[in-house]
Design a protein around this motif. Sequence first.
Motif, PDB file in Angstrom:
ATOM      1  N   PHE A   1       0.786  30.665  50.902  1.00  0.00           N
ATOM      2  CA  PHE A   1       0.303  32.007  50.607  1.00  0.00           C
ATOM      3  C   PHE A   1      -0.526  32.522  51.774  1.00  0.00           C
ATOM      4  O   PHE A   1      -1.293  31.774  52.384  1.00  0.00           O
ATOM      5  CB  PHE A   1      -0.547  32.014  49.330  1.00  0.00           C
ATOM      6  N   TRP A   2      -0.365  33.803  52.061  1.00  0.00           N
ATOM      7  CA  TRP A   2      -1.145  34.508  53.078  1.00  0.00           C
ATOM      8  C   TRP A   2      -1.914  35.586  52.346  1.00  0.00           C
ATOM      9  O   TRP A   2      -1.325  36.452  51.714  1.00  0.00           O
ATOM     10  CB  TRP A   2      -0.199  35.116  54.108  1.00  0.00           C
ATOM     11  N   LEU A   3      -3.247  35.515  52.395  1.00  0.00           N
ATOM     12  CA  LEU A   3      -4.109  36.480  51.709  1.00  0.00           C
ATOM     13  C   LEU A   3      -5.132  36.993  52.707  1.00  0.00           C
ATOM     14  O   LEU A   3      -6.063  36.267  53.079  1.00  0.00           O
ATOM     15  CB  LEU A   3      -4.798  35.831  50.503  1.00  0.00           C
ATOM     16  N   ASP A   4      -4.902  38.209  53.215  1.00  0.00           N
ATOM     17  CA  ASP A   4      -5.830  38.867  54.125  1.00  0.00           C
ATOM     18  C   ASP A   4      -6.182  37.982  55.324  1.00  0.00           C
ATOM     19  O   ASP A   4      -7.327  37.910  55.740  1.00  0.00           O
ATOM     20  CB  ASP A   4      -7.093  39.292  53.374  1.00  0.00           C
ATOM     21  N   GLY A   5      -5.194  37.265  55.854  1.00  0.00           N
ATOM     22  CA  GLY A   5      -5.382  36.440  57.039  1.00  0.00           C
ATOM     23  C   GLY A   5      -5.627  34.966  56.764  1.00  0.00           C
ATOM     24  O   GLY A   5      -5.484  34.136  57.661  1.00  0.00           O
ATOM     25  N   ALA A   6      -6.008  34.619  55.558  1.00  0.00           N
ATOM     26  CA  ALA A   6      -6.217  33.211  55.201  1.00  0.00           C
ATOM     27  C   ALA A   6      -4.901  32.655  54.661  1.00  0.00           C
ATOM     28  O   ALA A   6      -4.193  33.327  53.913  1.00  0.00           O
ATOM     29  CB  ALA A   6      -7.311  33.079  54.154  1.00  0.00           C
ATOM     30  N   VAL A   7      -4.582  31.424  55.049  1.00  0.00           N
ATOM     31  CA  VAL A   7      -3.324  30.796  54.644  1.00  0.00           C
ATOM     32  C   VAL A   7      -3.623  29.501  53.894  1.00  0.00           C
ATOM     33  O   VAL A   7      -4.485  28.724  54.313  1.00  0.00           O
ATOM     34  CB  VAL A   7      -2.433  30.498  55.873  1.00  0.00           C
TER      35      VAL A   7
ATOM     36  N   LEU B   1       0.168  25.852  48.282  1.00  0.00           N
ATOM     37  CA  LEU B   1      -0.038  25.501  46.886  1.00  0.00           C
ATOM     38  C   LEU B   1       1.186  24.796  46.337  1.00  0.00           C
ATOM     39  O   LEU B   1       2.319  25.175  46.645  1.00  0.00           O
ATOM     40  CB  LEU B   1      -0.294  26.753  46.053  1.00  0.00           C
ATOM     41  N   GLY B   2       0.942  23.784  45.524  1.00  0.00           N
ATOM     42  CA  GLY B   2       2.017  23.052  44.875  1.00  0.00           C
ATOM     43  C   GLY B   2       1.899  23.152  43.362  1.00  0.00           C
ATOM     44  O   GLY B   2       1.070  23.908  42.832  1.00  0.00           O
ATOM     45  N   PRO B   3       2.704  22.368  42.647  1.00  0.00           N
ATOM     46  CA  PRO B   3       2.720  22.431  41.186  1.00  0.00           C
ATOM     47  C   PRO B   3       1.328  22.269  40.577  1.00  0.00           C
ATOM     48  O   PRO B   3       0.556  21.409  40.981  1.00  0.00           O
ATOM     49  CB  PRO B   3       3.627  21.269  40.789  1.00  0.00           C
ATOM     50  N   GLY B   4       1.017  23.163  39.632  1.00  0.00           N
ATOM     51  CA  GLY B   4      -0.264  23.112  38.957  1.00  0.00           C
ATOM     52  C   GLY B   4      -1.365  23.883  39.657  1.00  0.00           C
ATOM     53  O   GLY B   4      -2.476  23.973  39.146  1.00  0.00           O
ATOM     54  N   GLU B   5      -1.072  24.457  40.825  1.00  0.00           N
ATOM     55  CA  GLU B   5      -2.084  25.205  41.564  1.00  0.00           C
ATOM     56  C   GLU B   5      -1.790  26.698  41.483  1.00  0.00           C
ATOM     57  O   GLU B   5      -0.639  27.102  41.296  1.00  0.00           O
ATOM     58  CB  GLU B   5      -2.127  24.757  43.022  1.00  0.00           C
ATOM     59  N   GLY B   6      -2.828  27.493  41.609  1.00  0.00           N
ATOM     60  CA  GLY B   6      -2.647  28.932  41.513  1.00  0.00           C
ATOM     61  C   GLY B   6      -3.563  29.672  42.458  1.00  0.00           C
ATOM     62  O   GLY B   6      -4.466  29.105  43.065  1.00  0.00           O
ATOM     63  N   ILE B   7      -3.318  30.982  42.561  1.00  0.00           N
ATOM     64  CA  ILE B   7      -4.091  31.834  43.447  1.00  0.00           C
ATOM     65  C   ILE B   7      -4.294  33.185  42.786  1.00  0.00           C
ATOM     66  O   ILE B   7      -3.412  33.672  42.074  1.00  0.00           O
ATOM     67  CB  ILE B   7      -3.388  31.983  44.818  1.00  0.00           C
ATOM     68  N   PHE B   8      -5.461  33.771  43.009  1.00  0.00           N
ATOM     69  CA  PHE B   8      -5.770  35.118  42.548  1.00  0.00           C
ATOM     70  C   PHE B   8      -5.621  36.068  43.726  1.00  0.00           C
ATOM     71  O   PHE B   8      -6.184  35.823  44.796  1.00  0.00           O
ATOM     72  CB  PHE B   8      -7.192  35.179  41.987  1.00  0.00           C
TER      73      PHE B   8
ATOM     74  N   HIS C   1      -1.257  40.704  50.980  1.00  0.00           N
ATOM     75  CA  HIS C   1      -0.846  39.327  50.686  1.00  0.00           C
ATOM     76  C   HIS C   1       0.674  39.187  50.713  1.00  0.00           C
ATOM     77  O   HIS C   1       1.411  40.157  50.623  1.00  0.00           O
ATOM     78  CB  HIS C   1      -1.390  38.857  49.336  1.00  0.00           C
ATOM     79  N   THR C   2       1.101  37.945  50.820  1.00  0.00           N
ATOM     80  CA  THR C   2       2.503  37.574  50.740  1.00  0.00           C
ATOM     81  C   THR C   2       2.563  36.062  50.549  1.00  0.00           C
ATOM     82  O   THR C   2       1.535  35.383  50.540  1.00  0.00           O
ATOM     83  CB  THR C   2       3.300  38.006  51.999  1.00  0.00           C
ATOM     84  N   PHE C   3       3.747  35.540  50.410  1.00  0.00           N
ATOM     85  CA  PHE C   3       3.936  34.092  50.376  1.00  0.00           C
ATOM     86  C   PHE C   3       5.358  33.780  50.799  1.00  0.00           C
ATOM     87  O   PHE C   3       6.216  34.653  50.856  1.00  0.00           O
ATOM     88  CB  PHE C   3       3.654  33.493  48.985  1.00  0.00           C
ATOM     89  N   ARG C   4       5.585  32.511  51.103  1.00  0.00           N
ATOM     90  CA  ARG C   4       6.948  32.033  51.340  1.00  0.00           C
ATOM     91  C   ARG C   4       7.047  30.619  50.787  1.00  0.00           C
ATOM     92  O   ARG C   4       6.089  29.839  50.833  1.00  0.00           O
ATOM     93  CB  ARG C   4       7.331  32.080  52.807  1.00  0.00           C
ATOM     94  N   VAL C   5       8.208  30.293  50.264  1.00  0.00           N
ATOM     95  CA  VAL C   5       8.448  28.959  49.718  1.00  0.00           C
ATOM     96  C   VAL C   5       8.643  27.990  50.881  1.00  0.00           C
ATOM     97  O   VAL C   5       9.443  28.249  51.787  1.00  0.00           O
ATOM     98  CB  VAL C   5       9.662  28.963  48.767  1.00  0.00           C
ATOM     99  N   VAL C   6       7.893  26.903  50.855  1.00  0.00           N
ATOM    100  CA  VAL C   6       7.972  25.902  51.922  1.00  0.00           C
ATOM    101  C   VAL C   6       8.571  24.584  51.438  1.00  0.00           C
ATOM    102  O   VAL C   6       8.770  23.675  52.233  1.00  0.00           O
ATOM    103  CB  VAL C   6       6.591  25.666  52.581  1.00  0.00           C
ATOM    104  N   SER C   7       8.876  24.479  50.160  1.00  0.00           N
ATOM    105  CA  SER C   7       9.537  23.273  49.655  1.00  0.00           C
ATOM    106  C   SER C   7      11.031  23.368  49.979  1.00  0.00           C
ATOM    107  O   SER C   7      11.570  24.470  50.153  1.00  0.00           O
ATOM    108  CB  SER C   7       9.321  23.119  48.145  1.00  0.00           C
ATOM    109  N   PRO C   8      11.725  22.225  50.059  1.00  0.00           N
ATOM    110  CA  PRO C   8      13.149  22.251  50.395  1.00  0.00           C
ATOM    111  C   PRO C   8      14.035  22.724  49.240  1.00  0.00           C
ATOM    112  O   PRO C   8      15.235  22.883  49.408  1.00  0.00           O
ATOM    113  CB  PRO C   8      13.454  20.798  50.755  1.00  0.00           C
ATOM    114  N   HIS C   9      13.433  22.962  48.080  1.00  0.00           N
ATOM    115  CA  HIS C   9      14.186  23.428  46.923  1.00  0.00           C
ATOM    116  C   HIS C   9      13.519  24.679  46.349  1.00  0.00           C
ATOM    117  O   HIS C   9      12.410  25.040  46.733  1.00  0.00           O
ATOM    118  CB  HIS C   9      14.275  22.321  45.862  1.00  0.00           C
ATOM    119  N   THR C  10      14.192  25.320  45.444  1.00  0.00           N
ATOM    120  CA  THR C  10      13.689  26.535  44.807  1.00  0.00           C
ATOM    121  C   THR C  10      12.336  26.272  44.155  1.00  0.00           C
ATOM    122  O   THR C  10      12.140  25.247  43.505  1.00  0.00           O
ATOM    123  CB  THR C  10      14.696  27.014  43.745  1.00  0.00           C
TER     124      THR C  10
END
Length: 151
Positions: free
Chosen positions: A66-72, A75-82, A89-98
């Motif tokens: 996740f990219w939030l106002d310059g901070a990166v 996050l994995g399973p069970g983690e979240g972000i406000f 903000h934006t994000f990209r999937v970095v795991s090799p699967h969906t």
Amino acid sequence: MTIQTRVALEAAPETHWLDTGYRVAVTGPGPIGSFVAWVQPNAGPPLHVHYGEDEAIHVLDGAAEFWLDGAVGRLGPGEGIFLPRGIPHTFRVVSPHTARLLGVVTPGGFEGFFAAAAAAGVGPHDGAALQAFGDGWRVEFLSPSPWLARG
């Protein structure tokens, strides 16, 4: 107390927009809206700012950066972000699967954006059309993507 949010008791139809499948779980108008998203590896939304709602994303499966106002942060399973309104903000999937994500917006309503954007055929391939569409949802799409600089 009267709650105006409608819970999708029947399976909501899945919609697809930008390499992501979406299914609305709770829809407004009301205090919240929520959706589940299935995001392909290396995919994610364009850099954007919400002006009408706050958003929280909980990772159910996979991993996303996740990219939030310059901070990166990753996050994995069970983690979240406000993701507060007014903050890019934006994000990209970095795991090799969906990755599977649960999104919650408050107030509700924005959860309908994905199906509407898919139906309108808008996306980053036409930035002007995407922004014109986003104006109706109180979201601004920014560029360039922070991932371009990071690789």
